[in-house]
Design a protein around this motif. Structure first.
Motif, mmCIF file in Angstrom:
data_model
loop_
_atom_site.group_PDB
_atom_site.id
_atom_site.type_symbol
_atom_site.label_atom_id
_atom_site.label_comp_id
_atom_site.label_asym_id
_atom_site.label_seq_id
_atom_site.Cartn_x
_atom_site.Cartn_y
_atom_site.Cartn_z
ATOM 1 N N ALA A 117 -42.430 128.734 42.864
ATOM 2 C CA ALA A 117 -43.396 128.793 41.766
ATOM 3 C C ALA A 117 -42.940 128.019 40.536
ATOM 4 O O ALA A 117 -43.767 127.454 39.815
ATOM 5 N N VAL A 118 -41.649 127.985 40.266
ATOM 6 C CA VAL A 118 -41.144 127.215 39.125
ATOM 7 C C VAL A 118 -41.413 125.726 39.359
ATOM 8 O O VAL A 118 -41.866 125.016 38.453
ATOM 9 N N ASP A 119 -41.186 125.272 40.586
ATOM 10 C CA ASP A 119 -41.494 123.872 40.917
ATOM 11 C C ASP A 119 -42.993 123.618 40.804
ATOM 12 O O ASP A 119 -43.420 122.569 40.328
ATOM 13 N N PHE A 120 -43.787 124.589 41.244
ATOM 14 C CA PHE A 120 -45.244 124.463 41.123
ATOM 15 C C PHE A 120 -45.645 124.314 39.662
ATOM 16 O O PHE A 120 -46.469 123.462 39.325
ATOM 17 N N ALA A 121 -45.072 125.143 38.796
ATOM 18 C CA ALA A 121 -45.415 125.095 37.372
ATOM 19 C C ALA A 121 -45.170 123.700 36.817
ATOM 20 O O ALA A 121 -46.024 123.142 36.113
ATOM 21 N N GLU A 122 -44.046 123.129 37.129
ATOM 22 C CA GLU A 122 -43.725 121.791 36.629
ATOM 23 C C GLU A 122 -44.642 120.735 37.248
ATOM 24 O O GLU A 122 -45.121 119.831 36.559
ATOM 25 N N THR A 123 -44.918 120.865 38.530
ATOM 26 C CA THR A 123 -45.746 119.888 39.237
ATOM 27 C C THR A 123 -47.194 119.936 38.775
ATOM 28 O O THR A 123 -47.800 118.909 38.473
ATOM 29 N N VAL A 124 -47.763 121.138 38.724
ATOM 30 C CA VAL A 124 -49.194 121.230 38.425
ATOM 31 C C VAL A 124 -49.496 120.886 36.966
ATOM 32 O O VAL A 124 -50.476 120.208 36.682
ATOM 33 N N VAL A 125 -48.667 121.323 36.053
ATOM 34 C CA VAL A 125 -48.929 121.015 34.643
ATOM 35 C C VAL A 125 -48.817 119.512 34.409
ATOM 36 O O VAL A 125 -49.673 118.913 33.751
ATOM 37 N N THR A 126 -47.814 118.888 34.974
ATOM 38 C CA THR A 126 -47.663 117.438 34.854
ATOM 39 C C THR A 126 -48.837 116.720 35.502
ATOM 40 O O THR A 126 -49.401 115.778 34.934
ATOM 41 N N GLY A 127 -49.221 117.179 36.690
ATOM 42 C CA GLY A 127 -50.345 116.562 37.392
ATOM 43 C C GLY A 127 -51.641 116.680 36.625
ATOM 44 O O GLY A 127 -52.381 115.702 36.473
ATOM 45 N N ILE A 128 -51.925 117.879 36.126
ATOM 46 C CA ILE A 128 -53.165 118.108 35.371
ATOM 47 C C ILE A 128 -53.226 117.169 34.167
ATOM 48 O O ILE A 128 -54.268 116.567 33.884
#
Length: 143
Positions: free
Chosen positions: A55-66
């Motif tokens: 989930a920590v990786d998801f947080a970084e990935t999705v916020v950057t992607g968005i």
């Protein structure tokens, strides 16, 4: 707080769960990676279809992607069904999300594909921009 009747304790638990759900929406729309990380346990996981993992990786990935894909976003939580069993809860939340797609053909093609990229290009050329609407359901486990 343990002196409260069980019904009131459950209401407190429900409100805390709802606060996590709305924090998720706030974090993703504001591009706040640190806030996004607070909605998960450190060892939590996320499965968004396009992302499956920590989930920590998801947080970084999705916020950057968005931030990379969209000019602006707005996520809203609708119906929330909670089944609380002691210290654990299963939660289903309906969501609706609005996104204004960036007028960058390369980004749009890589994320959404050729057909959608053509629609965005036509909208940008017409001066109207392109909105991407999404509805879905989150299925979460809380502890």
């Amino acid at each position: 707080m343990t002196d409260l009747p069980p019904e009131l304790l459950e209401l407190v638990d429900r409100q805390k769960i709802y606060a996590v759900l709305t924090s998720y929406c706030r974090a993703i729309d504001r591009g706040d990676v640190d806030l996004m990380k607070t909605v998960y346990w450190e060892d939590g996981t996320d499965d968004h279809g396009v992302f499956q993992g920590n989930a920590v990786d998801f947080a970084e990935t999705v916020v950057t992607g968005i931030q990379h894909w969209f000019e602006k976003t707005m996520h809203m939580i609708g119906n929330v069904h909670m089944e609380i069993d002691g210290a654990a809860a299963s939660v289903e939340s309906y969501l609706f999300a609005y996104h204004r797609v960036k007028a960058d053909a390369k980004i749009v093609r890589s994320v959404f594909g050729e057909r959608y990229a053509d629609a965005v290009a036509a909208a940008v050329q017409a001066g109207t921009g392109q909105d991407f609407l999404y509805g879905g359901r989150y299925a979460d486990s809380f502890e």
